[in-house]
Scaffold this active site. Structure first.
Site, short mmCIF file in Angstrom:
data_model
loop_
_atom_site.label_atom_id
_atom_site.label_comp_id
_atom_site.label_asym_id
_atom_site.label_seq_id
_atom_site.Cartn_x
_atom_site.Cartn_y
_atom_site.Cartn_z
N THR A 175 0.91 -1.14 0.00
CA THR A 175 0.00 0.00 0.00
C THR A 175 0.94 1.18 0.00
O THR A 175 2.04 1.08 0.54
CB THR A 175 -0.85 0.06 1.29
OG1 THR A 175 -1.77 -1.01 1.31
CG2 THR A 175 -1.66 1.35 1.39
N ARG A 203 -13.34 -8.37 -2.79
CA ARG A 203 -12.85 -7.97 -1.46
C ARG A 203 -12.55 -6.46 -1.47
O ARG A 203 -11.99 -5.94 -2.43
CB ARG A 203 -11.60 -8.78 -1.13
CG ARG A 203 -10.99 -8.46 0.23
CD ARG A 203 -9.72 -7.68 0.08
NE ARG A 203 -9.05 -7.46 1.35
CZ ARG A 203 -8.01 -6.64 1.49
NH1 ARG A 203 -7.51 -6.00 0.45
NH2 ARG A 203 -7.47 -6.45 2.66
N SER A 205 -10.68 -3.15 0.11
CA SER A 205 -9.49 -2.78 0.88
C SER A 205 -9.80 -1.64 1.86
O SER A 205 -10.64 -0.78 1.59
CB SER A 205 -8.41 -2.33 -0.10
OG SER A 205 -7.38 -1.67 0.57
N ASP A 206 -9.03 -1.59 2.93
CA ASP A 206 -9.14 -0.46 3.88
C ASP A 206 -8.69 0.86 3.24
O ASP A 206 -9.04 1.93 3.74
CB ASP A 206 -8.23 -0.72 5.09
CG ASP A 206 -6.77 -0.78 4.67
OD1 ASP A 206 -6.38 -1.76 4.03
OD2 ASP A 206 -6.03 0.19 4.95
N THR A 224 -1.13 1.16 6.35
CA THR A 224 -0.69 0.06 5.51
C THR A 224 -0.71 -1.21 6.33
O THR A 224 -0.75 -1.16 7.56
CB THR A 224 0.71 0.34 4.92
OG1 THR A 224 1.14 -0.80 4.18
CG2 THR A 224 1.73 0.62 6.01
N GLY A 225 -0.69 -2.35 5.64
CA GLY A 225 -0.74 -3.62 6.37
C GLY A 225 -1.94 -4.41 5.91
O GLY A 225 -2.50 -4.18 4.85
N ILE A 226 -2.33 -5.37 6.73
CA ILE A 226 -3.48 -6.23 6.37
C ILE A 226 -4.76 -5.42 6.53
O ILE A 226 -5.09 -4.97 7.64
CB ILE A 226 -3.51 -7.46 7.27
CG1 ILE A 226 -2.16 -8.17 7.22
CG2 ILE A 226 -4.69 -8.36 6.93
CD1 ILE A 226 -2.10 -9.50 6.63
N GLY A 227 -5.47 -5.25 5.43
CA GLY A 227 -6.64 -4.38 5.44
C GLY A 227 -7.67 -4.75 6.49
O GLY A 227 -8.24 -3.87 7.15
#
Ligand code: GLY
Length: 312
Positions: A175, A203, A205-206, A224-227
C-alpha cells in the site's frame, strides 16, 4: 491551533517483514527519498496539501517497486483491481475508488470524486467513470508480479497474501500513502493500493475507507498492512479523532498501536498533526516510511527496536 508555516510531509511504501539484503533497503530508500524531495518542493512552492498528496501518490503508484498502480499485486483470479482514497482535512471530505482496473493512477479518480455528490465508487461505477473521463486504458501489470502469481498458483495459493515490495526477499503488505501539512496549515491524506494480493474477487481494501485513510484540521493518517486488521481497529479515523479530542498525536498513535498490538494486528501507519508533529507506528516488523520535517529528509527503514511508535 497554531498557524505553523513550515510544511511537513510523510510518505509510506508499505509495511511488513524485514527488508533482507542491503540492496533492497538502499533501493527502497532511494525511491522514497526522491519522491519526498519532489513533493516537498511542491509544498515549498506554496501548493496545497491536497496537491502534494496527489502528486506523492501518483509518483508512488508509478514506481513498480510498490504495490499500487504499476506493480500492483494480482488477485486470486489473476486480475489487478486497485483502490485509492483522498481525504481533504480542511474540508473534512473523503473520496475513494474501489477495485478499479486498467487505469494508471487510481488516485486521479479519487481526486475527481472530491467534487462530486457521490464520492465513493466501486468497480462497476469506477469503470463507468473511467469511460466518462475518457482516460487512456492502461495495464499496470509488471512481469515480476505476473511471475509471482504464477509461482503462487503452482503452490495452489497456499500463502496468506502476495509479496508486496517488488524485489526478491523483500517486505510484504504493501500500500502506499502520503500525508502533508501545507504552508497554510491544511492537512490532507491519500492512500492507494493493489490490495493484499490473492484475495477473493470483490474484497474491499481499507485503503478506500476512513479506517485506512483519514484527516481533519487536527491530524491526518494513512495506513498500511493487512486491510482487515486496519478495518477492525478503524485505525486512521481512531488516531485522528483521539487527536481531535485532546490527546497529542504521539499519545493517540501510542494508544492505538498498543491496542492493535494486543489484538495481534499486522499493520503500520504514518501521521502528522496541525502543530507540525510527524509520527509513525507499526505492529509489523518494518514500516517503509520517509519524511521531510522542514530540516531534511529521513526515514524509518532501519527503525526496528521493537517499539510501536516513533516521532521526530
Ligand atoms: N492495506 C491494503 C489492503 O489490505 O488492501
Amino acid at each position: 491551533m497554531s498557524n505553523q508555516s513550515s510544511p511537513k510531509l510523510i510518505i509510506h511504501g508499505g509495511a511488513g517483514s524485514s527488508l533482507k539484503g542491503k540492496g533492497g533497503l538502499d533501493a527502497v530508500r532511494q525511491s522514497l527519498h526522491e519522491i519526498v524531495a519532489q513533493v516537498y518542493q511542491l509544498l515549498l512552492d506554496g501548493k496545497s496539501a491536497n496537491e502534494a498528496v496527489i502528486l506523492g501518490c501518483q509518483l508512488l503508484e508509478n514506481n513498480p517497486r510498490f504495490n499500487a498502480g504499476t506493480g500492483s499485486v494480482l488477485q486470486s483470479d489473476g486480475q489487478i483491481r486497485m483502490s485509492a482514497s483522498l481525504m481533504d482535512g480542511k474540508k473534512q471530505r473523503f473520496s475513494g475508488i474501489i477495485n478499479v482496473s486498467r487505469v494508471k493512477n487510481p488516485i486521479d479518480l479519487a481526486k475527481t470524486l472530491q467534487d462530486e455528490e457521490d464520492r465513493v465508487l466501486s468497480d462497476y461505477g469506477s469503470a463507468e467513470l473511467l469511460r466518462e473521463l475518457n482516460l487512456p486504458i492502461y495495464d499496470p501489470l509488471t512481469d515480476l508480479r505476473l511471475h509471482e502469481w504464477i509461482e503462487e498458483r503452482k503452490d495452489n495459493f497456499s500463502r496468506k497474501m502476495a509479496g508486496v515490495v517488488a524485489e526478491n526477499e523483500n517486505a510484504r503488505r504493501g500500500t502506499i500513502g502520503v500525508v502533508a501539512l501545507d504552508m497554510e496549515g491544511r492537512i490532507s491524506a491519500a492512500t492507494s493500493t493493489g490490495g493484499k494480493g490473492l484475495e477473493r474477487i470483490g474484497r474491499v481494501s481499507d485503503s478506500a475507507m476512513p479506517a485506512g485513510n483519514y484527516a481533519n484540521s487536527f491530524a491526518g493518517v494513512s495506513c498500511t498492512g493487512i486491510g482487515e486488521d486496519i478495518i477492525d481497529e478503524c485505525l486512521a479515523a481512531k488516531v485522528v479523532i483521539r487527536t481531535t479530542d485532546g490527546l497529542s498525536l504521539v499519545e493517540a498513535m501510542e494508544k492505538s498501536m498498543a491496542e492493535a498490538h494486543d489484538n495481534k494486528r499486522d499493520l503500520g501507519a504514518i501521521a502528522l498533526s496541525y502543530d507540525g508533529k510527524i509520527v509513525w507506528g507499526k505492529t509489523s516488523e518494518v514500516l517503509l516510511a520517509a519524511y521531510h520535517d522542514g530540516n531534511g529528509i529521513n526515514d524509518s527503514l532501519e527503525w526496528n527496536d521493537n517499539s510501536l511508535v516513533a516521532t521526530i
